[in-house]
Design a protein around this motif. Structure first.
Motif, PDB file in Angstrom:
ATOM      1  N   THR A 198      24.691 -14.648  -7.275  1.00 16.39           N
ATOM      2  CA  THR A 198      24.354 -15.883  -6.594  1.00 16.39           C
ATOM      3  C   THR A 198      23.678 -16.843  -7.568  1.00 16.39           C
ATOM      4  OG1 THR A 198      23.367 -16.818  -4.586  1.00 16.39           O
ATOM      5  CG2 THR A 198      22.067 -15.166  -5.792  1.00 16.39           C
ATOM      6  N   SER A 199      23.424 -18.051  -7.101  1.00 20.20           N
ATOM      7  CA  SER A 199      22.777 -19.066  -7.933  1.00 20.20           C
ATOM      8  C   SER A 199      21.955 -19.977  -7.029  1.00 20.20           C
ATOM      9  CB  SER A 199      23.825 -19.895  -8.679  1.00 20.20           C
ATOM     10  OG  SER A 199      24.532 -20.733  -7.773  1.00 20.20           O
ATOM     11  N   HIS A 200      21.354 -20.996  -7.641  1.00 23.60           N
ATOM     12  CA  HIS A 200      20.572 -21.951  -6.862  1.00 23.60           C
ATOM     13  C   HIS A 200      21.446 -22.750  -5.898  1.00 23.60           C
ATOM     14  CE1 HIS A 200      22.197 -24.444 -10.104  1.00 23.60           C
ATOM     15  NE2 HIS A 200      21.953 -25.496  -9.343  1.00 23.60           N
ATOM     16  N   LEU A 201      22.755 -22.700  -6.110  1.00 24.65           N
ATOM     17  CA  LEU A 201      23.671 -23.443  -5.245  1.00 24.65           C
ATOM     18  C   LEU A 201      23.979 -22.714  -3.945  1.00 24.65           C
ATOM     19  CD1 LEU A 201      26.198 -24.625  -7.993  1.00 24.65           C
ATOM     20  CD2 LEU A 201      24.431 -26.010  -6.871  1.00 24.65           C
ATOM     21  N   LEU A 202      23.629 -21.424  -3.862  1.00 24.16           N
ATOM     22  CA  LEU A 202      23.965 -20.622  -2.698  1.00 24.16           C
ATOM     23  C   LEU A 202      22.737 -19.876  -2.184  1.00 24.16           C
ATOM     24  CD1 LEU A 202      27.307 -18.945  -3.867  1.00 24.16           C
ATOM     25  CD2 LEU A 202      27.097 -20.767  -2.181  1.00 24.16           C
ATOM     26  N   SER A 203      22.529 -19.903  -0.879  1.00 22.03           N
ATOM     27  CA  SER A 203      21.528 -19.028  -0.288  1.00 22.03           C
ATOM     28  C   SER A 203      22.049 -17.595  -0.329  1.00 22.03           C
ATOM     29  CB  SER A 203      21.262 -19.437   1.166  1.00 22.03           C
ATOM     30  OG  SER A 203      22.408 -19.183   1.971  1.00 22.03           O
ATOM     31  N   GLN A 204      21.145 -16.626  -0.201  1.00 23.28           N
ATOM     32  CA  GLN A 204      21.572 -15.229  -0.206  1.00 23.28           C
ATOM     33  C   GLN A 204      22.515 -14.952   0.946  1.00 23.28           C
ATOM     34  OE1 GLN A 204      20.765 -12.951  -2.712  1.00 23.28           O
ATOM     35  NE2 GLN A 204      22.433 -11.841  -1.715  1.00 23.28           N
ATOM     36  N   GLU A 205      22.234 -15.545   2.106  1.00 22.66           N
ATOM     37  CA  GLU A 205      23.096 -15.341   3.276  1.00 22.66           C
ATOM     38  C   GLU A 205      24.494 -15.879   3.018  1.00 22.66           C
ATOM     39  OE1 GLU A 205      23.048 -16.207   8.111  1.00 22.66           O
ATOM     40  OE2 GLU A 205      21.771 -17.385   6.769  1.00 22.66           O
ATOM     41  N   LYS A 206      24.581 -17.076   2.439  1.00 22.24           N
ATOM     42  CA  LYS A 206      25.884 -17.665   2.142  1.00 22.24           C
ATOM     43  C   LYS A 206      26.610 -16.864   1.070  1.00 22.24           C
ATOM     44  CE  LYS A 206      28.930 -21.014   2.572  1.00 22.24           C
ATOM     45  NZ  LYS A 206      29.717 -21.182   3.815  1.00 22.24           N
ATOM     46  N   PHE A 207      25.868 -16.442   0.038  1.00 23.31           N
ATOM     47  CA  PHE A 207      26.476 -15.622  -1.006  1.00 23.31           C
ATOM     48  C   PHE A 207      27.065 -14.340  -0.416  1.00 23.31           C
ATOM     49  CE2 PHE A 207      26.047 -11.971  -3.863  1.00 23.31           C
ATOM     50  CZ  PHE A 207      26.851 -12.363  -4.913  1.00 23.31           C
ATOM     51  N   ASP A 208      26.327 -13.670   0.449  1.00 19.61           N
ATOM     52  CA  ASP A 208      26.802 -12.417   1.044  1.00 19.61           C
ATOM     53  C   ASP A 208      28.081 -12.645   1.837  1.00 19.61           C
ATOM     54  OD1 ASP A 208      24.642 -11.096  -0.046  1.00 19.61           O
ATOM     55  OD2 ASP A 208      23.449 -11.157   1.797  1.00 19.61           O
ATOM     56  N   ALA A 209      28.145 -13.753   2.566  1.00 17.21           N
ATOM     57  CA  ALA A 209      29.340 -14.054   3.366  1.00 17.21           C
ATOM     58  C   ALA A 209      30.536 -14.337   2.464  1.00 17.21           C
ATOM     59  CB  ALA A 209      29.071 -15.240   4.286  1.00 17.21           C
ATOM     60  N   LEU A 210      30.329 -15.120   1.407  1.00 11.89           N
ATOM     61  CA  LEU A 210      31.425 -15.439   0.492  1.00 11.89           C
ATOM     62  C   LEU A 210      31.866 -14.213  -0.298  1.00 11.89           C
ATOM     63  CD1 LEU A 210      30.124 -18.877  -0.855  1.00 11.89           C
ATOM     64  CD2 LEU A 210      32.068 -18.507   0.685  1.00 11.89           C
ATOM     65  N   HIS A 211      30.912 -13.362  -0.634  1.00 17.39           N
ATOM     66  CA  HIS A 211      31.225 -12.148  -1.389  1.00 17.39           C
ATOM     67  C   HIS A 211      32.176 -11.248  -0.612  1.00 17.39           C
ATOM     68  CE1 HIS A 211      30.363  -8.403  -3.691  1.00 17.39           C
ATOM     69  NE2 HIS A 211      30.160  -9.246  -4.666  1.00 17.39           N
ATOM     70  N   ARG A 212      32.105 -11.309   0.705  1.00 19.96           N
ATOM     71  CA  ARG A 212      32.979 -10.472   1.540  1.00 19.96           C
ATOM     72  C   ARG A 212      34.388 -11.037   1.678  1.00 19.96           C
ATOM     73  NH1 ARG A 212      28.000  -9.956   4.493  1.00 19.96           N
ATOM     74  NH2 ARG A 212      28.584 -11.681   5.880  1.00 19.96           N
ATOM     75  N   LEU A 213      34.612 -12.268   1.216  1.00 19.09           N
ATOM     76  CA  LEU A 213      35.922 -12.895   1.365  1.00 19.09           C
ATOM     77  C   LEU A 213      36.878 -12.402   0.284  1.00 19.09           C
ATOM     78  CD1 LEU A 213      35.005 -16.610   2.192  1.00 19.09           C
ATOM     79  CD2 LEU A 213      35.757 -14.816   3.764  1.00 19.09           C
ATOM     80  N   SER A 214      37.481 -11.265   0.544  1.00 27.16           N
ATOM     81  CA  SER A 214      38.468 -10.714  -0.380  1.00 27.16           C
ATOM     82  C   SER A 214      39.273  -9.664   0.368  1.00 27.16           C
ATOM     83  CB  SER A 214      37.796 -10.078  -1.597  1.00 27.16           C
ATOM     84  OG  SER A 214      37.219  -8.829  -1.240  1.00 27.16           O
ATOM     85  N   PRO A 215      40.463  -9.317  -0.103  1.00 29.33           N
ATOM     86  CA  PRO A 215      41.245  -8.273   0.562  1.00 29.33           C
ATOM     87  C   PRO A 215      40.516  -6.945   0.669  1.00 29.33           C
ATOM     88  CG  PRO A 215      42.661  -9.516  -0.910  1.00 29.33           C
ATOM     89  CD  PRO A 215      41.250  -9.989  -1.165  1.00 29.33           C
TER      90      PRO A 215
END
Length: 261
Positions: A198-215
């Motif tokens: 993650t980075s300053h551009l993403l909250s931990q919650e948003k990062f976790d949600a985006l991290h799950r976006l994969s097959p």
């Protein structure tokens, strides 16, 4: 009784923080001498050196090396400084990267030029320097390797971070040309992570949600990327290709960069 591990030396660029730091720590623990490159983060680089030394095998060396990779003379001289400190160098992991946002509307020669110098030019110069360094070794040569950190974004393009993406696309193309030009002395392998930290551009919650976006339901972790880098360094039959380590995110279509979704 097993034979001792051979002493190998690696330069990891951009190793003061984040993924570069994780690569440096893992290779120090695996028995490598590690050159920790940094541009401006001197205190973070020293912390990485200290932590690498704590996990390194007896007799292995770790030290920090400052250089602005956007400056050609500094980029050209970096590998020689590592060799002067450690002896023969066996590998370069090109992790350092400029990552600034632009689009087609804000694109400029200056933005593109800055990204190309650091993200494309410096890795090529360091590959060239490693090749020159190993050419004089007595036969049979030790396996020498360049690992270039890329981005799943190249296989799943969107209009964000235009100059960054172009510079990484150029580096991916250079993988093939370098693998041909530097063989048989030097192998060249790409490793392309997905969303990993993650980075300053993403909250931990948003990062976790985006991290799950994969097959696979998860993108890459630092440990996944480190494992791919170590595999590329150790497998002597791999060159001129890229390992995508992203949970399959490159197979999905994203209209924006993760940081802007």
């Amino acid at each position: 009784m097993s034979e001792p591990l051979p002493v190998r030396t690696v330069l990891v660029t951009g190793a003061a923080r984040r993924l570069g730091r994780e690569v440096a720590l893992a290779l120090a623990g695996a028995g490598w001498n590690v050159g920790v490159h940094y541009r401006g983060s001197a205190s973070d680089a020293q912390a990485t050196v200290t932590d690498c030394a704590a996990v390194a095998m007896a007799g292995r060396k770790v030290d920090a090396f400052q250089a602005d990779l956007g400056d050609e003379s500094q980029a050209r001289g970096l590998l020689g400084r590592v060799a002067a400190a450690f002896g023969p160098v066996d590998a370069v992991v090109n992790n350092a990267s400029m990552f600034e946002h632009d689009t087609v509307d804000s694109f400029s020669y200056a933005q593109l030029g800055s990204h190309l110098l650091t993200n494309t030019g410096a890795p090529i110069l360091l590959a060239q320097a490693l090749h020159e360094h190993v050419k004089g070794r007595a036969a049979p040569p030790r396996d020498a390797v360049v690992v270039n950190l890329l981005d799943q974004k190249l296989w799943n393009q969107n209009p964000d971070f235009l100059s960054y993406t172009l510079s990484k696309a150029a580096l991916e193309a250079a993988n093939t040309m370098l693998a041909l030009a530097l063989a048989p002395r030097v192998r060249v392998v790409g490793v392309a992570p997905g969303l990993t930290l993650t980075s300053h551009l993403l909250s931990q919650e948003k990062f976790d949600a985006l991290h799950r976006l994969s097959p696979l339901g998860r993108s890459s972790t630092p440990a996944d990327v480190v494992a791919a880098v170590k595999f590329a360094l150790d497998n002597t039959s791999i060159t001129g290709t890229t390992l995508l380590v992203d949970g399959g995110q490159h197979l999905m279509k994203f209209d924006r960069d993760f940081s802007l979704m």
